[in-house]
Design an enzyme around this catalytic site. Structure first.
Site, PDB file in Angstrom:
ATOM      1  N   MET A  55      64.965  -5.361 -35.919  1.00  0.00           N
ATOM      2  CA  MET A  55      64.323  -4.483 -34.755  1.00  0.00           C
ATOM      3  C   MET A  55      62.677  -5.126 -34.104  1.00  0.00           C
ATOM      4  SD  MET A  55      63.575  -1.690 -37.863  1.00  0.00           S
ATOM      5  CE  MET A  55      64.339  -1.115 -39.180  1.00  0.00           C
TER       6      MET A  55
ATOM      7  N   MET B 279      73.164   7.879 -37.387  1.00  0.00           N
ATOM      8  CA  MET B 279      72.084   7.524 -37.859  1.00  0.00           C
ATOM      9  C   MET B 279      72.177   8.568 -38.420  1.00  0.00           C
ATOM     10  SD  MET B 279      70.741   4.620 -37.489  1.00  0.00           S
ATOM     11  CE  MET B 279      69.073   4.780 -38.634  1.00  0.00           C
TER      12      MET B 279
ATOM     13  N   ASP C 215      69.293  -5.307 -40.374  1.00  0.00           N
ATOM     14  CA  ASP C 215      69.116  -4.263 -39.760  1.00  0.00           C
ATOM     15  C   ASP C 215      67.408  -5.293 -38.620  1.00  0.00           C
ATOM     16  OD1 ASP C 215      69.455  -1.686 -39.969  1.00  0.00           O
ATOM     17  OD2 ASP C 215      68.902  -1.963 -42.054  1.00  0.00           O
TER      18      ASP C 215
ATOM     19  N   MET D  51      68.396  -2.269 -33.355  1.00  0.00           N
ATOM     20  CA  MET D  51      67.430  -1.239 -32.770  1.00  0.00           C
ATOM     21  C   MET D  51      66.652  -2.208 -31.676  1.00  0.00           C
ATOM     22  SD  MET D  51      66.922   0.339 -36.835  1.00  0.00           S
ATOM     23  CE  MET D  51      67.771  -1.251 -37.248  1.00  0.00           C
TER      24      MET D  51
ATOM     25  N   SER E 282      71.815  -2.752 -47.241  1.00  0.00           N
ATOM     26  CA  SER E 282      70.982  -3.221 -46.280  1.00  0.00           C
ATOM     27  C   SER E 282      69.954  -3.751 -46.728  1.00  0.00           C
ATOM     28  CB  SER E 282      69.899  -1.576 -45.327  1.00  0.00           C
ATOM     29  OG  SER E 282      69.514  -1.968 -44.791  1.00  0.00           O
TER      30      SER E 282
ATOM     31  N   ASP F  33      74.027   6.607 -42.184  1.00  0.00           N
ATOM     32  CA  ASP F  33      73.127   4.841 -41.712  1.00  0.00           C
ATOM     33  C   ASP F  33      71.822   5.053 -42.279  1.00  0.00           C
ATOM     34  OD1 ASP F  33      71.225   2.851 -42.213  1.00  0.00           O
ATOM     35  OD2 ASP F  33      72.165   1.515 -39.795  1.00  0.00           O
TER      36      ASP F  33
ATOM     37  N   HIS G  57      74.909  -4.986 -44.829  1.00  0.00           N
ATOM     38  CA  HIS G  57      74.445  -4.443 -43.470  1.00  0.00           C
ATOM     39  C   HIS G  57      72.521  -4.852 -42.964  1.00  0.00           C
ATOM     40  CE1 HIS G  57      73.436  -1.368 -40.550  1.00  0.00           C
ATOM     41  NE2 HIS G  57      72.471  -1.340 -40.658  1.00  0.00           N
TER      42      HIS G  57
ATOM     43  N   HIS H  62      73.117  -5.005 -37.128  1.00  0.00           N
ATOM     44  CA  HIS H  62      72.365  -3.467 -36.582  1.00  0.00           C
ATOM     45  C   HIS H  62      71.448  -3.172 -35.409  1.00  0.00           C
ATOM     46  CE1 HIS H  62      70.856   1.072 -37.358  1.00  0.00           C
ATOM     47  NE2 HIS H  62      70.790   0.839 -36.034  1.00  0.00           N
TER      48      HIS H  62
HETATM   49  C1  DX5 Z   1      66.651   2.734 -40.764  1.00  0.00           C
HETATM   50  C2  DX5 Z   1      67.625   1.285 -40.562  1.00  0.00           C
HETATM   51  C3  DX5 Z   1      68.563   1.909 -42.401  1.00  0.00           C
HETATM   52  C4  DX5 Z   1      68.044   1.250 -43.329  1.00  0.00           C
HETATM   53  C5  DX5 Z   1      68.110   2.224 -44.329  1.00  0.00           C
HETATM   54  O1  DX5 Z   1      66.381   2.251 -38.657  1.00  0.00           O
HETATM   55  O2  DX5 Z   1      68.883   1.252 -39.640  1.00  0.00           O
HETATM   56  O3  DX5 Z   1      69.802   0.201 -42.145  1.00  0.00           O
HETATM   57  O4  DX5 Z   1      67.930   0.732 -43.670  1.00  0.00           O
HETATM   58  O5  DX5 Z   1      67.815   2.429 -45.549  1.00  0.00           O
HETATM   59  P1  DX5 Z   1      68.028   3.808 -46.770  1.00  0.00           P
HETATM   60  O6  DX5 Z   1      68.758   3.319 -47.133  1.00  0.00           O
HETATM   61  O7  DX5 Z   1      66.049   3.210 -47.467  1.00  0.00           O
HETATM   62  O8  DX5 Z   1      67.071   4.847 -45.687  1.00  0.00           O
HETATM   63 ZN    ZN Z   2      70.810   0.121 -39.585  1.00  0.00          ZN
END
Ligand code: DX5
Ligand code: ZN
Length: 216
Positions: A35, A135, A33, A66, A6, A173, A31, A64
């Site tokens: 948000m 998650m 993310d 969010m 990620s 994840d 990956h 991903h």
């Molecule tokens: C959290 C994200 C993850 C995050 C994971 O909301 O969806 O993908 O980057 O990070 P680690 O591996 O540090 O928990």
């Molecule tokens: Zn993620």
């Protein structure tokens, strides 16, 4: 096992270098993310950063989302080079329609479940999806502790997929490290996301290799 570093935990001042490290490593996907500060209590990065990642990445982009109402952005994320587009069950009123829209744009469709959302709620769409993302932390931040109840959910997801002979991959994840990677794969996980465990390591390339090796 598919390993998806990620980039949330990467040094954004040296983003190209982080992408090239993953390109040259044993990792399988990127990956990414996204948000929105509404669905989750944090804002990460958006389209301009994704286009930089796409420009340099030589491996599939596992995006991903969010965000609330992700339907508004499906074609934008397709144009930005997303290979897998994952939306949250909790953010989609018409999830079946959203899944079809993702596939119509030529991407693989993923559905993510928050830690409190039961796997059984996907019973009626499991055959339509390519990735079931569980998650293992509450979404919004990297570096959180792994929630142990995830193992049970992996086994439930695996049973659901086998029961109807669906093809969805199970992706985990949040809080993934060498402490839980092997047990997650043994429980039925196909893909693991790891952010801080890789990018905070002294040697990220070697950490990726160790994660891959632990579950060979
Ligand atoms: C959290 C994200 C993850 C995050 C994971 O909301 O969806 O993908 O980057 O990070 P680690 O591996 O540090 O928990
Ligand atoms: Zn993620």
């Amino acid at each position: 096992m598919i390993l998806a570093p990620s980039l949330l935990a990467a040094d954004f001042g040296n983003l190209q270098q982080a992408v090239e490290m993953v390109n040259a490593s044993e990792a399988d996907w990127f990956h990414i993310d996204i948000m929105d500060g509404v669905f989750v209590p944090n804002i990460s990065y958006g389209m301009p950063i994704l286009s930089v990642i796409h420009k340099h990445a030589t491996k599939p982009l596992d995006v991903h989302l969010m965000i609330i109402d992700p339907d508004r952005y499906i074609s934008t994320f397709a144009k930005l080079g997303s290979d897998i587009l994952t939306v949250h069950y909790e953010a989609c009123t018409h999830l079946h329609r959203t899944i079809q829209a993702i596939k119509a744009e030529g991407m693989k469709a993923g559905v993510a479940l928050n830690p409190h959302t039961p796997v059984a709620l996907l019973e009626d769409v499991i055959q339509d999806i390519d990735v079931l993302l569980l998650m293992s932390v509450n979404p919004g931040f990297g570096g959180q502790s792994f929630i142990e109840n995830t193992y049970k959910k992996v086994r439930q997801a695996k049973a659901l997929i086998e029961q109807v002979e669906a093809h969805a991959l199970i992706e985990i994840d949040g809080g993934v490290s060498l402490k839980n990677a092997k047990a997650l794969v043994e429980a039925g996980a196909d893909a693991l996301v790891a952010g801080s465990f890789i990018f905070n390591a002294t040697n990220p390339t070697q950490t990726i290799a160790e994660l891959k090796k632990t579950v060979l």
